[in-house]
Write a protein that holds these residues in place. Structure first.
Motif, PDB file in Angstrom:
ATOM      1  N   ASP A 180       0.907  -1.216  -0.170  1.00  0.00           N
ATOM      2  CA  ASP A 180      -0.052   0.208  -0.036  1.00  0.00           C
ATOM      3  C   ASP A 180       0.787   1.191  -0.020  1.00  0.00           C
ATOM      4  OD1 ASP A 180      -1.770   1.882   0.175  1.00  0.00           O
ATOM      5  OD2 ASP A 180      -2.640   1.312   2.055  1.00  0.00           O
ATOM      6  N   SER A 181       0.900   1.978  -0.995  1.00  0.00           N
ATOM      7  CA  SER A 181       1.742   3.129  -1.277  1.00  0.00           C
ATOM      8  C   SER A 181       1.223   4.245  -0.249  1.00  0.00           C
ATOM      9  CB  SER A 181       1.771   3.709  -2.714  1.00  0.00           C
ATOM     10  OG  SER A 181       0.442   3.900  -3.191  1.00  0.00           O
ATOM     11  N   SER A 182      -0.055   4.136   0.228  1.00  0.00           N
ATOM     12  CA  SER A 182      -0.639   5.283   0.873  1.00  0.00           C
ATOM     13  C   SER A 182      -0.409   4.866   2.630  1.00  0.00           C
ATOM     14  CB  SER A 182      -1.969   5.594   0.825  1.00  0.00           C
ATOM     15  OG  SER A 182      -2.744   4.398   1.094  1.00  0.00           O
ATOM     16  N   SER A 183       0.595   3.929   2.862  1.00  0.00           N
ATOM     17  CA  SER A 183       0.713   3.454   4.133  1.00  0.00           C
ATOM     18  C   SER A 183       1.300   4.508   4.935  1.00  0.00           C
ATOM     19  CB  SER A 183       1.641   2.192   4.257  1.00  0.00           C
ATOM     20  OG  SER A 183       0.947   1.134   4.112  1.00  0.00           O
ATOM     21  N   THR A 184       0.815   4.826   6.114  1.00  0.00           N
ATOM     22  CA  THR A 184       1.390   5.846   6.778  1.00  0.00           C
ATOM     23  C   THR A 184       2.201   5.525   7.831  1.00  0.00           C
ATOM     24  OG1 THR A 184      -0.497   5.754   8.297  1.00  0.00           O
ATOM     25  CG2 THR A 184      -0.755   7.479   6.822  1.00  0.00           C
ATOM     26  N   TYR A 185       2.119   4.571   8.516  1.00  0.00           N
ATOM     27  CA  TYR A 185       3.132   4.043   9.367  1.00  0.00           C
ATOM     28  C   TYR A 185       3.719   2.452   9.057  1.00  0.00           C
ATOM     29  CZ  TYR A 185       1.871   7.789  12.429  1.00  0.00           C
ATOM     30  OH  TYR A 185       1.522   8.756  13.087  1.00  0.00           O
ATOM     31  N   LEU A 186       4.918   2.232   9.089  1.00  0.00           N
ATOM     32  CA  LEU A 186       5.319   0.797   8.873  1.00  0.00           C
ATOM     33  C   LEU A 186       6.025   0.542  10.421  1.00  0.00           C
ATOM     34  CD1 LEU A 186       6.021   2.412   5.783  1.00  0.00           C
ATOM     35  CD2 LEU A 186       5.568  -0.069   5.485  1.00  0.00           C
ATOM     36  N   TYR A 187       6.022  -0.907  10.630  1.00  0.00           N
ATOM     37  CA  TYR A 187       6.327  -1.132  12.057  1.00  0.00           C
ATOM     38  C   TYR A 187       7.319  -2.544  11.812  1.00  0.00           C
ATOM     39  CZ  TYR A 187       2.082   1.530  13.408  1.00  0.00           C
ATOM     40  OH  TYR A 187       1.181   2.219  13.533  1.00  0.00           O
ATOM     41  N   TRP A 188       8.208  -2.728  12.622  1.00  0.00           N
ATOM     42  CA  TRP A 188       8.985  -3.863  12.933  1.00  0.00           C
ATOM     43  C   TRP A 188       8.419  -4.414  14.421  1.00  0.00           C
ATOM     44  CZ3 TRP A 188      11.188  -6.657   9.375  1.00  0.00           C
ATOM     45  CH2 TRP A 188      11.487  -5.999   8.210  1.00  0.00           C
ATOM     46  N   TYR A 189       8.255  -5.479  14.401  1.00  0.00           N
ATOM     47  CA  TYR A 189       7.845  -6.215  15.874  1.00  0.00           C
ATOM     48  C   TYR A 189       8.918  -7.287  15.768  1.00  0.00           C
ATOM     49  CZ  TYR A 189       3.453  -3.850  16.755  1.00  0.00           C
ATOM     50  OH  TYR A 189       2.381  -2.826  17.024  1.00  0.00           O
ATOM     51  N   ALA A 231      15.072 -14.118  17.351  1.00  0.00           N
ATOM     52  CA  ALA A 231      13.805 -14.175  17.420  1.00  0.00           C
ATOM     53  C   ALA A 231      13.185 -14.193  15.903  1.00  0.00           C
ATOM     54  CB  ALA A 231      13.344 -13.048  18.190  1.00  0.00           C
ATOM     55  N   ILE A 232      11.723 -14.015  15.973  1.00  0.00           N
ATOM     56  CA  ILE A 232      11.133 -13.833  14.728  1.00  0.00           C
ATOM     57  C   ILE A 232      10.566 -12.377  14.608  1.00  0.00           C
ATOM     58  CG2 ILE A 232       9.196 -14.365  13.409  1.00  0.00           C
ATOM     59  CD1 ILE A 232       8.816 -16.972  14.852  1.00  0.00           C
ATOM     60  N   TYR A 233      11.179 -11.795  13.626  1.00  0.00           N
ATOM     61  CA  TYR A 233      10.753 -10.366  13.358  1.00  0.00           C
ATOM     62  C   TYR A 233       9.800 -10.221  12.317  1.00  0.00           C
ATOM     63  CZ  TYR A 233      15.166  -9.602  16.017  1.00  0.00           C
ATOM     64  OH  TYR A 233      15.836  -9.674  16.987  1.00  0.00           O
ATOM     65  N   PHE A 234       8.819  -9.529  12.658  1.00  0.00           N
ATOM     66  CA  PHE A 234       7.681  -8.968  11.731  1.00  0.00           C
ATOM     67  C   PHE A 234       7.659  -7.663  11.238  1.00  0.00           C
ATOM     68  CE2 PHE A 234       4.951 -13.103  12.341  1.00  0.00           C
ATOM     69  CZ  PHE A 234       5.586 -13.356  13.495  1.00  0.00           C
ATOM     70  N   CYS A 235       7.432  -7.385   9.812  1.00  0.00           N
ATOM     71  CA  CYS A 235       7.273  -6.454   9.250  1.00  0.00           C
ATOM     72  C   CYS A 235       5.658  -6.219   9.210  1.00  0.00           C
ATOM     73  CB  CYS A 235       7.818  -6.342   7.810  1.00  0.00           C
ATOM     74  SG  CYS A 235       7.419  -5.014   6.774  1.00  0.00           S
TER      75      CYS A 235
END
Lengths: 113, 115
Positions: free
Chosen positions: A26-35, A85-89
């Motif tokens: 989604d090019s309109s994503s406002t926030y992107l996260y790493w968990y 660990a496992i890293y999620f985007c």
């Protein structure tokens, strides 16, 4: 469509840098996260980046965002065994008035002593 | 400050039954999100509640429903359980909705097994 893709596995030696990659849709994503998710533990937010930024640094973590290619990466400097660990985007996917948080399958990081 | 708690920790149900999972938000948080995480998969967003109203929904059928109460605790209800509903159900609370990019704090999850 809504999809966040990550490579499933990464193995590094202790002390090396780790780079975990992610592509989003989604090019309109406002926030992107790493968990981060450790065995038997809950999900923990590591860092996030706002879409108007190209880079964010937080101690050993560096996030790079390439909006043109819809590519996000997480670099962990001086990787330690405790980083295994496992890293999620995850991205905020905007569908009209409906917002969803879309997650990748996770990258399992193994750090070898 | 109490973190996010979920109950029960484990649950076994039979196909066709109904289940209710509960979540208590972290103190001061007005937003709750629910996720389904199947084994070896990433979390799948079910829905989010902001100040007692549904504020976003993932690709889950209507038999997945929820509630948020005035104290901001929340329930996830699943009707007509199917075998594929077996998963870890995660609840996360935050100070605000997805639009604001607020950090979500996750509970330990409820492991649901459907036989």
């Amino acid at each position: 469509g809504e999809d966040v893709e990550q490579s499933l596995f990464l193995s590094v030696r202790e002390g090396d840098s780790s780079v975990i990659n992610c592509t989003y849709t989604d090019s309109s994503s406002t926030y992107l996260y790493w968990y981060k998710q450790e065995p038997g533990a809950g999900l923990q937010l590591l860092t996030y980046i706002f879409s108007n930024m190209d880079m964010k640094q937080d101690q050993r973590l560096t996030v790079l965002l390439n909006k043109k290619d819809k590519h996000l990466s997480l670099r962990i400097a001086d990787t330690q065994t405790g980083d295994s660990a496992i890293y999620f985007c995850a991205e905020i996917f905007n569908a009209g008035n409906n917002r969803k948080l879309i997650w990748g399958l996770g990258t399992s990081l193994a750090v070898n002593p | 400050e109490t973190g996010v708690t979920q109950s029960p920790t484990h649950l076994i149900k039979t196909r066709g039954q109904q289940v209710t999972l509960r979540c208590s938000s972290q103190s001061g948080h007005n937003t709750v999100s629910w996720y389904q995480q199947a084994l070896g998969q990433g979390p799948q967003f079910i829905f989010q509640y902001y100040r007692e109203e549904e504020n976003g929904r993932g690709n889950f059928p209507p038999r997945f429903s929820g509630l948020q109460f005035p104290n901001y605790s929340s329930e996830l209800n699943v009707n007509a359980l199917e075998l594929d509903d077996s998963a870890l159900y995660l609840c996360a609370s935050s100070l605000g909705s997805l639009a604001g990019g607020y950090e979500q704090y996750f509970g330990p999850g409820t492991r649901l097994t459907v036989t």
